[in-house]
Every structure is written in structure tokens, then in C-alpha cells.
Design a protein around this motif. Structure first.
Motif, mmCIF file in Angstrom:
data_model
loop_
_atom_site.group_PDB
_atom_site.id
_atom_site.type_symbol
_atom_site.label_atom_id
_atom_site.label_comp_id
_atom_site.label_asym_id
_atom_site.label_seq_id
_atom_site.Cartn_x
_atom_site.Cartn_y
_atom_site.Cartn_z
ATOM 1 N N UNK A 1 47.607 26.679 36.476
ATOM 2 C CA UNK A 1 47.185 27.185 36.440
ATOM 3 C C UNK A 1 45.096 26.823 36.648
ATOM 4 N N UNK A 2 44.744 25.712 37.709
ATOM 5 C CA UNK A 2 43.511 25.671 37.649
ATOM 6 C C UNK A 2 43.366 26.609 39.408
ATOM 7 N N UNK A 3 43.884 26.707 39.814
ATOM 8 C CA UNK A 3 43.882 27.635 40.707
ATOM 9 C C UNK A 3 43.523 29.147 39.918
ATOM 10 N N UNK A 4 44.511 29.816 39.341
ATOM 11 C CA UNK A 4 44.616 30.566 38.931
ATOM 12 C C UNK A 4 43.478 30.858 37.789
ATOM 13 N N UNK A 5 43.446 29.777 37.532
ATOM 14 C CA UNK A 5 41.371 30.222 37.003
ATOM 15 C C UNK A 5 39.992 30.669 37.110
ATOM 16 N N UNK A 6 40.318 29.458 38.537
ATOM 17 C CA UNK A 6 39.895 30.136 39.687
ATOM 18 C C UNK A 6 39.570 30.909 40.596
ATOM 19 N N UNK A 7 40.400 31.274 40.553
ATOM 20 C CA UNK A 7 40.172 32.675 41.572
ATOM 21 C C UNK A 7 40.358 34.293 41.321
ATOM 22 N N UNK A 8 40.681 33.744 39.803
ATOM 23 C CA UNK A 8 41.566 35.047 39.371
ATOM 24 C C UNK A 8 39.963 35.697 38.961
ATOM 25 N N UNK A 9 39.446 36.908 38.809
ATOM 26 C CA UNK A 9 38.854 37.003 37.722
ATOM 27 C C UNK A 9 38.665 37.197 36.297
ATOM 28 N N UNK A 10 38.614 36.587 35.782
ATOM 29 C CA UNK A 10 38.070 36.572 34.580
ATOM 30 C C UNK A 10 39.132 37.167 33.184
ATOM 31 N N UNK A 11 38.097 38.725 33.612
ATOM 32 C CA UNK A 11 39.266 40.192 32.912
ATOM 33 C C UNK A 11 40.712 39.828 33.594
ATOM 34 N N UNK A 12 41.198 39.267 34.566
ATOM 35 C CA UNK A 12 42.774 39.964 35.400
ATOM 36 C C UNK A 12 43.575 38.826 34.295
ATOM 37 N N UNK A 13 42.815 37.031 33.915
ATOM 38 C CA UNK A 13 43.817 36.481 33.311
ATOM 39 C C UNK A 13 43.744 36.924 32.375
ATOM 40 N N UNK A 14 45.158 36.791 31.928
ATOM 41 C CA UNK A 14 45.914 36.411 31.210
ATOM 42 C C UNK A 14 44.671 36.452 29.810
#
Length: 114
Positions: free
Chosen positions: A87-100
Motif C-alpha cells: 500500500x505504501x509503494x502504490x500510494x507513493x508510486x501511482x498518480x493520485x488519479x490512478x489510485x482507487x
């Protein structure tokens, strides 16, 4: 006879010292081997890794991450993956609009999409 006894005694003392030295060397080698073994065990995946990974993937899918996003985090974190690190990696490495949606501030993401 006394000279023989002394040299026999010295021989026994030297033999004992050598045996003690060999024992110490064996103990050091055993300690080194245990250290190497424990570090290699720590680096290797456990037998439970596949089921642990499956649980992490299932939870990330429930949280609405895409298969591509899940694959990216697994490739990045490899055997060090936990749900928290993923979750940390996803939140730090994805564009905000790509997050669920659950991981976005609704007001902020609305202003970004305008």
C-alpha cells in the motif's frame, strides 16, 4: 626418566592446547556457518510465501487496485512484500488519479480532474 616424563608432560600439554585450538576453530566455523545459514534463510522466501502473496493480491483487488498495479508492486517489492509495504509503494508510486477512490481525497481529486 625425569626428562622423559617432562617431555611427555609437555607433549600432553601441547596436544591439549592443539585440541583446544582445533575446538575453538570448529566453534568459530560453526558460528560462521550458522550466521550464513540464518542470513540465507532470511533472504529466501518461506514455504508460506505463495499463500501470503495470494492473500495480499486478494486484499489489493478488494481495495480496487488494477491487475497492472498489483503486478507492478509485486515486481518492485518481491519477497519483501507485505500488505502495508504494498500500500505504501502504490500510494507513493501511482498518480493520485490512478489510485482507487478510497485512497484519494474526493475534493482534491475533483479539482485535479477539472
Amino acid at each position: 626418566s625425569a626428562a622423559t616424563f617432562v617431555s611427555l608432560q609437555k607433549h600432553d600439554e601441547m596436544k591439549a592446547l592443539l585440541e583446544l585450538g582445533n575446538l575453538e576453530e570448529e566453534l568459530q566455523n560453526t558460528a560462521k556457518n550458522k550466521t550464513l545459514l540464518s542470513s540465507s534463510i532470511a533472504a529466501a522466501p518461506s514455504d508460506r510465501f505463495p499463500s501470503r502473496l495470494s492473500n495480499i493480491v486478494e486484499r489489493l483487488e478488494e481495495l480496487k487496485f488494477t491487475n497492472d498495479q498489483i503486478e507492478a508492486v509485486i515486481c518492485a517489492l518481491k519477497y519483501d512484500i507485505t500488505l502495508e509495504t504494498a500500500l505504501h509503494w502504490l500510494c507513493l508510486n501511482l498518480n493520485t488519479l490512478e489510485l482507487p477512490a478510497l485512497f484519494r481525497d474526493a475534493r482534491w481529486s475533483e479539482s485535479l480532474s477539472e
